[in-house]
Design a protein around this motif. Structure first.
Motif, PDB file in Angstrom:
ATOM      1  N   ALA A   1      84.380 -10.798  46.899  1.00  0.00           N
ATOM      2  CA  ALA A   1      84.518 -10.365  48.293  1.00  0.00           C
ATOM      3  C   ALA A   1      83.254 -10.677  49.085  1.00  0.00           C
ATOM      4  N   THR A   2      82.100 -10.485  48.456  1.00  0.00           N
ATOM      5  CA  THR A   2      80.836 -10.767  49.129  1.00  0.00           C
ATOM      6  C   THR A   2      80.655 -12.261  49.342  1.00  0.00           C
ATOM      7  N   ALA A   3      81.069 -13.051  48.368  1.00  0.00           N
ATOM      8  CA  ALA A   3      80.975 -14.513  48.515  1.00  0.00           C
ATOM      9  C   ALA A   3      81.843 -14.981  49.682  1.00  0.00           C
ATOM     10  N   LEU A   4      83.024 -14.408  49.825  1.00  0.00           N
ATOM     11  CA  LEU A   4      83.894 -14.775  50.947  1.00  0.00           C
ATOM     12  C   LEU A   4      83.278 -14.322  52.266  1.00  0.00           C
TER      13      LEU A   4
ATOM     14  N   CYS B   1      81.150 -10.591  25.779  1.00  0.00           N
ATOM     15  CA  CYS B   1      81.279 -11.729  26.696  1.00  0.00           C
ATOM     16  C   CYS B   1      81.591 -11.262  28.121  1.00  0.00           C
ATOM     17  N   HIS B   2      80.624 -11.398  29.011  1.00  0.00           N
ATOM     18  CA  HIS B   2      80.788 -10.970  30.403  1.00  0.00           C
ATOM     19  C   HIS B   2      81.034 -12.165  31.318  1.00  0.00           C
ATOM     20  N   VAL B   3      81.651 -11.872  32.438  1.00  0.00           N
ATOM     21  CA  VAL B   3      81.894 -12.883  33.466  1.00  0.00           C
ATOM     22  C   VAL B   3      80.583 -13.174  34.182  1.00  0.00           C
ATOM     23  N   VAL B   4      80.353 -14.452  34.466  1.00  0.00           N
ATOM     24  CA  VAL B   4      79.258 -14.872  35.344  1.00  0.00           C
ATOM     25  C   VAL B   4      79.890 -15.637  36.500  1.00  0.00           C
ATOM     26  N   LYS B   5      79.329 -15.493  37.682  1.00  0.00           N
ATOM     27  CA  LYS B   5      79.931 -16.033  38.895  1.00  0.00           C
ATOM     28  C   LYS B   5      78.962 -16.940  39.638  1.00  0.00           C
ATOM     29  N   GLY B   6      79.505 -17.872  40.395  1.00  0.00           N
ATOM     30  CA  GLY B   6      78.732 -18.630  41.365  1.00  0.00           C
ATOM     31  C   GLY B   6      78.337 -20.044  40.993  1.00  0.00           C
ATOM     32  N   GLY B   7      78.504 -20.431  39.744  1.00  0.00           N
ATOM     33  CA  GLY B   7      78.083 -21.775  39.371  1.00  0.00           C
ATOM     34  C   GLY B   7      76.575 -21.880  39.252  1.00  0.00           C
TER      35      GLY B   7
ATOM     36  N   ARG C   1      74.092 -12.288  56.702  1.00  0.00           N
ATOM     37  CA  ARG C   1      74.989 -12.593  55.584  1.00  0.00           C
ATOM     38  C   ARG C   1      74.161 -13.002  54.378  1.00  0.00           C
ATOM     39  N   PRO C   2      74.584 -12.566  53.205  1.00  0.00           N
ATOM     40  CA  PRO C   2      73.859 -12.978  52.003  1.00  0.00           C
ATOM     41  C   PRO C   2      74.013 -14.475  51.776  1.00  0.00           C
ATOM     42  N   SER C   3      73.074 -15.050  51.053  1.00  0.00           N
ATOM     43  CA  SER C   3      73.099 -16.497  50.833  1.00  0.00           C
ATOM     44  C   SER C   3      73.188 -16.822  49.351  1.00  0.00           C
ATOM     45  N   ASP C   4      73.338 -18.095  49.077  1.00  0.00           N
ATOM     46  CA  ASP C   4      73.297 -18.632  47.716  1.00  0.00           C
ATOM     47  C   ASP C   4      74.395 -18.099  46.794  1.00  0.00           C
ATOM     48  N   PHE C   5      75.594 -17.962  47.314  1.00  0.00           N
ATOM     49  CA  PHE C   5      76.696 -17.540  46.450  1.00  0.00           C
ATOM     50  C   PHE C   5      77.347 -18.716  45.733  1.00  0.00           C
ATOM     51  N   ARG C   6      77.001 -19.907  46.103  1.00  0.00           N
ATOM     52  CA  ARG C   6      77.569 -21.088  45.459  1.00  0.00           C
ATOM     53  C   ARG C   6      76.435 -21.917  44.875  1.00  0.00           C
ATOM     54  N   GLY C   7      76.520 -22.163  43.585  1.00  0.00           N
ATOM     55  CA  GLY C   7      75.506 -22.977  42.939  1.00  0.00           C
ATOM     56  C   GLY C   7      74.227 -22.202  42.681  1.00  0.00           C
ATOM     57  N   ASN C   8      73.193 -22.906  42.380  1.00  0.00           N
ATOM     58  CA  ASN C   8      71.863 -22.402  42.037  1.00  0.00           C
ATOM     59  C   ASN C   8      71.861 -21.771  40.651  1.00  0.00           C
ATOM     60  N   VAL C   9      72.208 -20.489  40.512  1.00  0.00           N
ATOM     61  CA  VAL C   9      72.295 -19.875  39.182  1.00  0.00           C
ATOM     62  C   VAL C   9      73.534 -18.991  39.094  1.00  0.00           C
ATOM     63  N   PHE C  10      74.131 -18.967  37.904  1.00  0.00           N
ATOM     64  CA  PHE C  10      75.222 -18.028  37.645  1.00  0.00           C
ATOM     65  C   PHE C  10      74.677 -16.615  37.762  1.00  0.00           C
ATOM     66  N   GLU C  11      75.539 -15.667  38.132  1.00  0.00           N
ATOM     67  CA  GLU C  11      75.118 -14.274  38.293  1.00  0.00           C
ATOM     68  C   GLU C  11      76.002 -13.360  37.457  1.00  0.00           C
ATOM     69  N   TRP C  12      75.360 -12.442  36.722  1.00  0.00           N
ATOM     70  CA  TRP C  12      76.076 -11.481  35.900  1.00  0.00           C
ATOM     71  C   TRP C  12      76.897 -10.531  36.757  1.00  0.00           C
TER      72      TRP C  12
ATOM     73  N   MET D   1      80.315 -28.777  41.139  1.00  0.00           N
ATOM     74  CA  MET D   1      80.624 -27.797  42.182  1.00  0.00           C
ATOM     75  C   MET D   1      81.913 -27.039  41.930  1.00  0.00           C
ATOM     76  N   ARG D   2      82.817 -27.543  41.095  1.00  0.00           N
ATOM     77  CA  ARG D   2      84.054 -26.803  40.834  1.00  0.00           C
ATOM     78  C   ARG D   2      83.743 -25.429  40.244  1.00  0.00           C
ATOM     79  N   ARG D   3      82.610 -25.295  39.531  1.00  0.00           N
ATOM     80  CA  ARG D   3      82.222 -23.990  38.993  1.00  0.00           C
ATOM     81  C   ARG D   3      81.540 -23.117  40.040  1.00  0.00           C
ATOM     82  N   SER D   4      81.271 -23.681  41.206  1.00  0.00           N
ATOM     83  CA  SER D   4      80.702 -22.904  42.313  1.00  0.00           C
ATOM     84  C   SER D   4      81.792 -22.227  43.139  1.00  0.00           C
ATOM     85  N   HIS D   5      83.036 -22.522  42.846  1.00  0.00           N
ATOM     86  CA  HIS D   5      84.158 -21.895  43.553  1.00  0.00           C
ATOM     87  C   HIS D   5      84.077 -20.385  43.335  1.00  0.00           C
ATOM     88  N   PRO D   6      84.236 -19.575  44.380  1.00  0.00           N
ATOM     89  CA  PRO D   6      84.092 -18.132  44.209  1.00  0.00           C
ATOM     90  C   PRO D   6      85.089 -17.519  43.227  1.00  0.00           C
ATOM     91  N   GLY D   7      86.182 -18.193  42.946  1.00  0.00           N
ATOM     92  CA  GLY D   7      87.160 -17.669  42.002  1.00  0.00           C
ATOM     93  C   GLY D   7      86.921 -18.094  40.561  1.00  0.00           C
TER      94      GLY D   7
END
Length: 199
Positions: free
Chosen positions: A86-89, A160-166, A137-148, A172-178
């Motif tokens: 939601a925050t990435a959107l 095994c936890h989900v990591v988000k953001g690519g 607005r927060p930044s860097d939700f796509r790429g840079n580092v995965f976030e726990w 870049m397909r892993r940078s997709h918010p979903g």
């Protein structure tokens, strides 16, 4: 099922001024053992204080949240996957469900520091800012580092936890918010970091 509101999403913050020494001190105090340093600290390409902290396990990120909550009195924690999405959107001013986000034909700055950029390491926080807006607005939700995030990838796999953001390491397909990345909660990868939620 609870869906995160815009106000809840806006409460997720990144502490860009979090120093390496602060994170190490927090982890040692809460884990109860000496933590030399997260992976890559002090190594060339990872020593910039404007970079996100990387090489932090899920446990160390959680320990930092507990320490900060205790010291500040503010209810700080890692976000859930739903809150993160939601925050990435919100950050990208996208009005629609996460599944409706489409990829461009070619990489653009809105997709952040991904492998297509060939930087080969994290970039300073805010490099790929969300842009001018009437509201911060927060930044860097796509790429840079995965976030726990707190969600497990599968209920039967508590390690095994989900990591988000690519990340800078992945396309870049892993940078997709979903996109749901997988992270062993003890891993301290050079492209894993975290973001904080306040609630």
């Amino acid at each position: 099922e609870h869906k995160t509101s815009v106000l809840e999403a806006a409460a997720i913050v990144r502490f860009a001024n979090m120093t390496d020494a602060e994170v190490c001190e927090v982890a040692e105090a809460l884990v109860g053992q000496v933590v030399e340093a997260p992976a890559k600290w002090g190594e060339r390409g990872y020593e910039n204080p404007l970079h996100p902290v990387v090489g932090v396990s899920f446990h160390e990120a959680g320990a930092y949240c507990k320490w900060l909550k205790k010291g500040s009195g503010i209810p700080i924690r890692l976000p859930t996957e739903d809150e993160w999405e939601a925050t990435a959107l919100y950050a990208s001013e996208f009005d629609g469900p996460v599944d409706a986000v489409t990829f461009p034909e070619h990489w653009g700055p809105e997709w952040g520091n991904s492998a297509e950029l060939h930087i080969g390491g994290p970039s300073p926080v805010g490099t790929f800012d969300a842009g001018a807006s009437d509201f911060p607005r927060p930044s860097d939700f796509r790429g840079n580092v995965f976030e726990w995030v707190t969600d497990l990838v599968n209920d039967g796999e508590p390690w095994c936890h989900v990591v988000k953001g690519g990340s800078f390491r992945h396309l870049m397909r892993r940078s997709h918010p979903g996109y749901r990345g997988r992270g062993d909660k003890t891993s301290r990868n050079d492209d894993n970091g975290f973001r904080l939620a306040c609630s």
